[in-house]
Design an enzyme around this catalytic site. Structure first.
Site, PDB file in Angstrom:
ATOM      1  N   ARG A 164       0.845  -1.216   0.000  1.00  0.00           N
ATOM      2  CA  ARG A 164       0.000   0.000   0.000  1.00  0.00           C
ATOM      3  C   ARG A 164       0.875   1.259   0.000  1.00  0.00           C
ATOM      4  O   ARG A 164       0.576   2.234   0.694  1.00  0.00           O
ATOM      5  CB  ARG A 164      -0.943   0.032   1.216  1.00  0.00           C
ATOM      6  CG  ARG A 164      -1.822  -1.181   1.358  1.00  0.00           C
ATOM      7  CD  ARG A 164      -2.873  -1.315   0.266  1.00  0.00           C
ATOM      8  NE  ARG A 164      -3.538  -2.600   0.424  1.00  0.00           N
ATOM      9  CZ  ARG A 164      -3.192  -3.690  -0.263  1.00  0.00           C
ATOM     10  NH1 ARG A 164      -2.247  -3.646  -1.189  1.00  0.00           N
ATOM     11  NH2 ARG A 164      -3.827  -4.816  -0.071  1.00  0.00           N
ATOM     12  N   SER A 241     -11.095   0.863   3.920  1.00  0.00           N
ATOM     13  CA  SER A 241     -10.230   0.648   5.086  1.00  0.00           C
ATOM     14  C   SER A 241      -9.693   1.994   5.560  1.00  0.00           C
ATOM     15  O   SER A 241      -9.182   2.769   4.756  1.00  0.00           O
ATOM     16  CB  SER A 241      -9.034  -0.219   4.712  1.00  0.00           C
ATOM     17  OG  SER A 241      -9.482  -1.427   4.185  1.00  0.00           O
ATOM     18  N   GLU A 339      -5.048   5.172   6.117  1.00  0.00           N
ATOM     19  CA  GLU A 339      -5.029   4.898   4.683  1.00  0.00           C
ATOM     20  C   GLU A 339      -5.528   6.100   3.862  1.00  0.00           C
ATOM     21  O   GLU A 339      -4.908   6.453   2.862  1.00  0.00           O
ATOM     22  CB  GLU A 339      -5.836   3.640   4.369  1.00  0.00           C
ATOM     23  CG  GLU A 339      -5.407   3.056   3.053  1.00  0.00           C
ATOM     24  CD  GLU A 339      -6.066   1.754   2.724  1.00  0.00           C
ATOM     25  OE1 GLU A 339      -5.659   0.727   3.283  1.00  0.00           O
ATOM     26  OE2 GLU A 339      -6.976   1.767   1.891  1.00  0.00           O
TER      27      GLU A 339
HETATM   28  P1  NAP Z   1      -8.859  -9.563   5.387  1.00  0.00           P
HETATM   29  O1  NAP Z   1      -9.192 -10.498   4.291  1.00  0.00           O
HETATM   30  O2  NAP Z   1      -9.632  -9.607   6.669  1.00  0.00           O
HETATM   31  O3  NAP Z   1      -7.306  -9.667   5.706  1.00  0.00           O
HETATM   32  C1  NAP Z   1      -6.747  -8.955   6.794  1.00  0.00           C
HETATM   33  C2  NAP Z   1      -5.250  -9.057   6.704  1.00  0.00           C
HETATM   34  O4  NAP Z   1      -4.844 -10.384   6.545  1.00  0.00           O
HETATM   35  C3  NAP Z   1      -4.692  -8.289   5.518  1.00  0.00           C
HETATM   36  O5  NAP Z   1      -3.488  -7.706   5.931  1.00  0.00           O
HETATM   37  C4  NAP Z   1      -4.435  -9.364   4.508  1.00  0.00           C
HETATM   38  O6  NAP Z   1      -3.350  -9.059   3.665  1.00  0.00           O
HETATM   39  C5  NAP Z   1      -4.044 -10.510   5.386  1.00  0.00           C
HETATM   40  N1  NAP Z   1      -4.321 -11.798   4.704  1.00  0.00           N
HETATM   41  C6  NAP Z   1      -5.480 -12.497   4.711  1.00  0.00           C
HETATM   42  N2  NAP Z   1      -5.340 -13.634   3.994  1.00  0.00           N
HETATM   43  C7  NAP Z   1      -4.091 -13.632   3.495  1.00  0.00           C
HETATM   44  C8  NAP Z   1      -3.364 -14.512   2.671  1.00  0.00           C
HETATM   45  N3  NAP Z   1      -3.895 -15.656   2.222  1.00  0.00           N
HETATM   46  N4  NAP Z   1      -2.097 -14.180   2.344  1.00  0.00           N
HETATM   47  C9  NAP Z   1      -1.539 -13.042   2.797  1.00  0.00           C
HETATM   48  N5  NAP Z   1      -2.171 -12.177   3.584  1.00  0.00           N
HETATM   49  C10 NAP Z   1      -3.434 -12.445   3.930  1.00  0.00           C
HETATM   50  O7  NAP Z   1      -8.887  -8.109   4.804  1.00  0.00           O
HETATM   51  P2  NAP Z   1     -10.115  -7.165   4.463  1.00  0.00           P
HETATM   52  O8  NAP Z   1      -9.896  -5.932   5.243  1.00  0.00           O
HETATM   53  O9  NAP Z   1     -11.424  -7.860   4.529  1.00  0.00           O
HETATM   54  O10 NAP Z   1      -9.829  -6.810   2.943  1.00  0.00           O
HETATM   55  C11 NAP Z   1      -9.956  -7.771   1.904  1.00  0.00           C
HETATM   56  C12 NAP Z   1      -8.908  -7.488   0.878  1.00  0.00           C
HETATM   57  O11 NAP Z   1      -9.093  -6.179   0.334  1.00  0.00           O
HETATM   58  C13 NAP Z   1      -7.498  -7.515   1.461  1.00  0.00           C
HETATM   59  O12 NAP Z   1      -6.663  -8.075   0.506  1.00  0.00           O
HETATM   60  C14 NAP Z   1      -7.204  -6.052   1.675  1.00  0.00           C
HETATM   61  O13 NAP Z   1      -5.825  -5.759   1.663  1.00  0.00           O
HETATM   62  C15 NAP Z   1      -7.924  -5.450   0.495  1.00  0.00           C
HETATM   63  N6  NAP Z   1      -8.180  -4.016   0.655  1.00  0.00           N
HETATM   64  C16 NAP Z   1      -7.325  -3.158   0.030  1.00  0.00           C
HETATM   65  C17 NAP Z   1      -7.475  -1.811   0.126  1.00  0.00           C
HETATM   66  C18 NAP Z   1      -6.511  -0.901  -0.592  1.00  0.00           C
HETATM   67  O14 NAP Z   1      -5.743  -1.335  -1.429  1.00  0.00           O
HETATM   68  N7  NAP Z   1      -6.509   0.350  -0.307  1.00  0.00           N
HETATM   69  C19 NAP Z   1      -8.527  -1.291   0.880  1.00  0.00           C
HETATM   70  C20 NAP Z   1      -9.409  -2.186   1.491  1.00  0.00           C
HETATM   71  C21 NAP Z   1      -9.212  -3.557   1.389  1.00  0.00           C
HETATM   72  P3  NAP Z   1      -3.495  -8.150   2.341  1.00  0.00           P
HETATM   73  O15 NAP Z   1      -3.883  -6.784   2.820  1.00  0.00           O
HETATM   74  O16 NAP Z   1      -2.119  -8.201   1.775  1.00  0.00           O
HETATM   75  O17 NAP Z   1      -4.499  -8.764   1.473  1.00  0.00           O
END
Ligand code: NAP
Length: 351
Positions: A164, A241, A339
Site C-alpha cells: 500500500r 479501510s 489509509e
Molecule cells: P482480510 O481479508 O480480513 O485480511 C486482513 C489481513 O490479513 C490483511 O493484511 C491481509 O493481507 C491478510 N491476509 C489475509 N489472507 C491472506 C493470505 N492468504 N495471504 C496473505 N495475507 C493475507 O482483509 P479485508 O480488510 O477484509 O480486505 C480484503 C482485501 O481487500 C485484502 O486483501 C485487503 O488488503 C484489500 N483491501 C485493500 C485496500 C486498498 O488497497 N486500499 C482497501 C481495502 C481492502 P493483504 O492486505 O495483503 O491482502
C-alpha cells in the site's frame, strides 16, 4: 476545461462529508492539466488532485485552493505475444476497467473487483486485494513531474512500490495522467492465493478458476463487508479501510498475542516480519463492529471502516479515528497508519 467556483466536495467523496473547494477544475487532458497548473501558479493557489473521492477525508472548512478532478478518458489495448499491453487514462473508473478486463480476457486484476475510485489513484497506494496488487501488472506510470516541469513515464521499478505504498503517496511532486498495464491474455484468473477467496470459490489455493467466477466471488465477499459502494448499503458510506494493515517485528507480534487470549492471524512478509489485520487490533482494543461516536462509527460489517451514519462532520470522524488509533497504541503498542488522504485537516489537530 470546466471550471466552477465554491463546489461542495462532500457529494464527490464516498464518506459524504467535508466543506467546499474554492475552485474545481475538470481536467480532461494533459493540455487541461498544464493550463490548470499555470493558472493556479499565477493565482498562488494550492492544488489538490481528486479522483473518485473514495480515499479522502475533506475538512469541514473545505479546500481553499483549486481541486483538480482527473477526468481524462481512454483505454488503448495492443497485443504483445501472449500479453496485452493496455494504456488507461487516469480518469477511467477502476471497476469498469476490471469488468472490461474480465470480458476481454486480460488476466491479472480480477481479484481487485469492486474497488471504488479511478485508475490514476491505483498506483499511488499500490492498491491491492485478495492476493493481487496493481504493481504486479503495471509496466509504467505516466506522470506530470511538477519539480522537473515535464511529463515522464516512470517504469514500475522506479515507482517504489511496497505494501500500500509508492513514491507517489503523500507527495505532491507527481500527478498521474495514465497507467500502462501488461496482462496475460487468458480467460483464466491468476492462481488464487488468498484462503478466504479460495473458500468462497470452493477451490484449493493455486487453482485458476475463470476470471468471471473470481470477479463474482470477490464482489460477493466485498459486499458482505460493506466494501462495495452501494446507495442501498449505509455501511458503505465510508472511505473503505481507514487504517493500513501493520507489518510488525516478530517480537512485537508475540507481545500483541500475549496481551489477549487469542493469537491474531499472522501473514509472513518476505523480509521476515509479520503482517497482521488492523481490524483485529481495532476490535481487540475496544472498538467492535457497530461502535459509535455521535454520527460516526465503526462499520457493522467490518471493523476497519469508519462510517458516516448521516450528517457527520469531518471533526467527528477524526475524533473517532484518533480514539481508535490511540486505543490500539495504548493496548498493543502499534502505531496504526491512516489509509485515506486528509485534505485540510490532520489527526492531531482539529480539522
Ligand atoms: P482480510 O481479508 O480480513 O485480511 C486482513 C489481513 O490479513 C490483511 O493484511 C491481509 O493481507 C491478510 N491476509 C489475509 N489472507 C491472506 C493470505 N492468504 N495471504 C496473505 N495475507 C493475507 O482483509 P479485508 O480488510 O477484509 O480486505 C480484503 C482485501 O481487500 C485484502 O486483501 C485487503 O488488503 C484489500 N483491501 C485493500 C485496500 C486498498 O488497497 N486500499 C482497501 C481495502 C481492502 P493483504 O492486505 O495483503 O491482502
Amino acid at each position: 476545461m470546466q471550471v466552477r467556483e465554491h463546489v461542495a466536495l462532500a457529494p464527490l467523496t464516498t464518506l459524504r462529508l467535508g466543506g467546499a473547494a474554492g475552485r474545481m477544475v475538470e481536467v480532461e487532458s494533459e493540455h487541461d492539466l498544464m493550463a490548470m497548473l499555470g493558472e493556479a501558479q499565477e493565482r498562488r493557489e494550492p492544488i489538490f488532485v481528486l479522483g473518485g473521492g473514495s480515499n479522502v477525508v475533506v475538512s469541514d472548512e473545505g479546500f481553499p485552493g483549486v481541486v483538480a478532478r482527473t477526468a481524462m478518458q481512454g483505454i488503448h489495448a495492443k497485443r504483445d505475444g501472449d500479453r496485452i499491453v493496455v494504456d488507461v487514462a487516469a480518469g477511467e473508473d477502476w471497476d469498469a476497467l476490471v469488468e472490461r478486463a474480465v470480458s476481454e480476457g486480460w488476466s491479472g486484476i480480477e481479484c481487485m473487483s469492486g474497488i471504488p475510485g479511478r485508475v490514476g489513484a491505483t498506483p499511488i497506494q499500490n492498491v491491492g486485494a485478495y492476493g493481487q496488487e496493481v504493481s504486479e501488472t503495471i509496466v509504467s506510470v505516466r506522470v506530470y513531474d511538477r519539480s522537473a516541469e515535464r511529463f515522464d513515464a516512470l517504469p514500475a521499478c522506479a515507482c517504489g512500490f511496497g505494501y500500500r505504498a509508492s513514491i507517489f503517496k503523500r507527495n505532491e511532486r507527481w500527478i498521474v495522467t495514465s497507467v500502462r498495464f501488461s496482462f496475460l491474455a487468458s480467460s483464466d484468473a491468476a492462481p488464487v492465493r488468498y484462503a478466504e477467496l479460495a473458500r468462497a470459490l470452493s477451490v484449493p489455493t493455486g487453482r485458476r478458476p475463470s476470471m468471471r467466477a473470481v470477479r463474482q466471488a470477490v464482489l460477493g465477499l466485498r459486499r458482505t463487508k460493506g466494501m462495495v459502494v452501494d446507495p442501498h448499503d449505509p455501511e458503505s458510506i465510508s472511505a473503505g479501510s481507514f487504517f493500513v494493515n501493520p507489518i510488525v517485528s516478530n517480537d512485537a507480534f508475540e507481545r500483541i498475542a500475549g496481551r489477549t487470549g487469542e493469537r491474531p492471524a499472522a501473514f509472513p512478509e518476505p523480509d521476515g516480519r509479520t503482517k497482521i489485520a488492523a481490524a483485529w487490533l481495532v476490535e481487540h482494543a475496544g472498538f467492535p463492529k457497530g461502535w459509535s461516536l455521535g454520527k460516526v462509527g465503526v462499520s457493522r460489517k467490518h471493523a476497519l471502516a469508519l462510517v458516516n451514519r448521516g450528517g457527520a462532520t469531518a471533526r467527528e470522524l477524526l475524533e473517532a479515528a484518533r480514539r481508535i488509533r490511540d486505543g490500539v497504541r495504548d493496548r498493543f503498542g502499534v502505531a496504526l497508519e491512516l489509509e485515506p488522504v486528509l485534505v485540510g485537516c490532520s489527526l492531531d489537530s482539529s480539522p
